[in-house]
Design an enzyme around this catalytic site. Structure first.
Site, PDB file in Angstrom:
ATOM      1  N   CYS A 131       0.856  -1.191   0.000  1.00  0.00           N
ATOM      2  CA  CYS A 131       0.000   0.000   0.000  1.00  0.00           C
ATOM      3  C   CYS A 131       0.897   1.248   0.000  1.00  0.00           C
ATOM      4  O   CYS A 131       1.688   1.425  -0.914  1.00  0.00           O
ATOM      5  CB  CYS A 131      -0.948  -0.063   1.186  1.00  0.00           C
ATOM      6  SG  CYS A 131      -2.183   1.244   1.267  1.00  0.00           S
ATOM      7  N   ASP A 143      -9.104  -3.456  -7.419  1.00  0.00           N
ATOM      8  CA  ASP A 143      -8.662  -2.419  -6.487  1.00  0.00           C
ATOM      9  C   ASP A 143      -9.343  -1.101  -6.821  1.00  0.00           C
ATOM     10  O   ASP A 143      -9.071  -0.493  -7.859  1.00  0.00           O
ATOM     11  CB  ASP A 143      -7.141  -2.273  -6.571  1.00  0.00           C
ATOM     12  CG  ASP A 143      -6.555  -1.411  -5.470  1.00  0.00           C
ATOM     13  OD1 ASP A 143      -7.264  -0.540  -4.950  1.00  0.00           O
ATOM     14  OD2 ASP A 143      -5.372  -1.614  -5.143  1.00  0.00           O
ATOM     15  N   HIS A 180      -7.619  -4.552  -3.370  1.00  0.00           N
ATOM     16  CA  HIS A 180      -6.542  -3.888  -2.645  1.00  0.00           C
ATOM     17  C   HIS A 180      -6.323  -4.612  -1.306  1.00  0.00           C
ATOM     18  O   HIS A 180      -7.272  -4.989  -0.638  1.00  0.00           O
ATOM     19  CB  HIS A 180      -6.919  -2.429  -2.389  1.00  0.00           C
ATOM     20  CG  HIS A 180      -5.802  -1.609  -1.830  1.00  0.00           C
ATOM     21  ND1 HIS A 180      -4.828  -1.041  -2.629  1.00  0.00           N
ATOM     22  CD2 HIS A 180      -5.481  -1.267  -0.554  1.00  0.00           C
ATOM     23  CE1 HIS A 180      -3.968  -0.373  -1.873  1.00  0.00           C
ATOM     24  NE2 HIS A 180      -4.348  -0.497  -0.600  1.00  0.00           N
TER      25      HIS A 180
END
Length: 230
Positions: free
Chosen positions: A121, A170, A199
């Site tokens: 991330c 995502d 994600h």
């Protein structure tokens, strides 16, 4: 397996780092960069897993300059807090990059071998930036790096081979931007993989966890590090 140590950054800042050591002599070192939730149980487990593969693994608490002891879960309030911490750290990006460089330097000396970096991330973005700007790296891996596919970031030129993992579902990183990023890396040592996942698919503490995608991405990551670190 691991424990927190303190490493002095270039400006004297005491940076907490979760260190996981392998059973024998390290085959190299991997710097593990957290999500926006701190060096929590998941990130510590990731570091431990690389130590089990024979690497010295180091996960710096990159938010420490903003707030001490950040260790969060994945509830909506944690997400809100993490986004705010990320924004604050972006305001001192030079110091943050210096902290990452300090850990890379420590890793090279402590492991006596090559150093790689992997981030998740926000950590994926930091890993991507380190591939272009840091010294002493041999390879970098970015998992669903938020911001990596923006034109400004895609325009960076990495100095080391990079492996990038993205999820096709995502909502934070569009597939159009992933394809544009892939195109922008033509001629560079940047390998891009997209998985039928959301994600955060690597994190088994989150609802988005996808075991198949996580397993394949880990296999590719370990092969990548074996090729470039040993």
């Amino acid at each position: 397996m691991g424990q927190f140590i303190q490493i002095d950054s270039a400006d004297g800042f005491r940076l907490p780092v979760y260190e996981a050591r392998p059973a024998g002599a390290p085959r190299g070192a991997i710097v593990v960069i957290q999500e926006i939730f701190g060096v929590n149980a998941h990130i510590q487990a990731v570091a431990d897993s690389y130590a089990q593969e024979g690497y010295l693994a180091l996960a710096p608490a990159i938010f420490e300059r903003i707030e001490a002891g950040v260790d969060m879960g994945y509830a909506p309030e944690d997400m809100k807090r993490g986004v705010a911490l990320k924004a604050a750290l972006e305001g001192v990006v030079a110091a943050s990059a210096g902290d990452v460089q300090t850990v890379i330097d420590y890793a090279a000396q402590a492991a006596g071998g090559k150093v790689g970096i992997v981030g998740f991330c926000y950590g994926g973005l930091i890993a991507w930036r380190a591939a272009a700007n840091a010294n002493g790296l041999a390879a970098a891996v970015a998992y669903y790096g938020g911001g990596v596919t923006t034109p400004a970031e895609a325009g960076r030129t990495p100095k080391v081979p990079v492996l990038a993992h993205f999820g096709e579902r995502d909502a934070h990183i569009s597939q159009d931007s992933v394809q544009a990023f892939r195109q922008a890396q033509t001629g560079r040592e940047v390998e891009v993989h997209v998985y039928a996942a959301d994600h955060g698919f690597n994190c088994d503490h989150r609802a988005a966890f996808d075991a198949d995608a996580a397993r394949l991405a880990r296999q590719r990551t370990l092969e990548f590090f074996a090729n470039h670190l040993g």
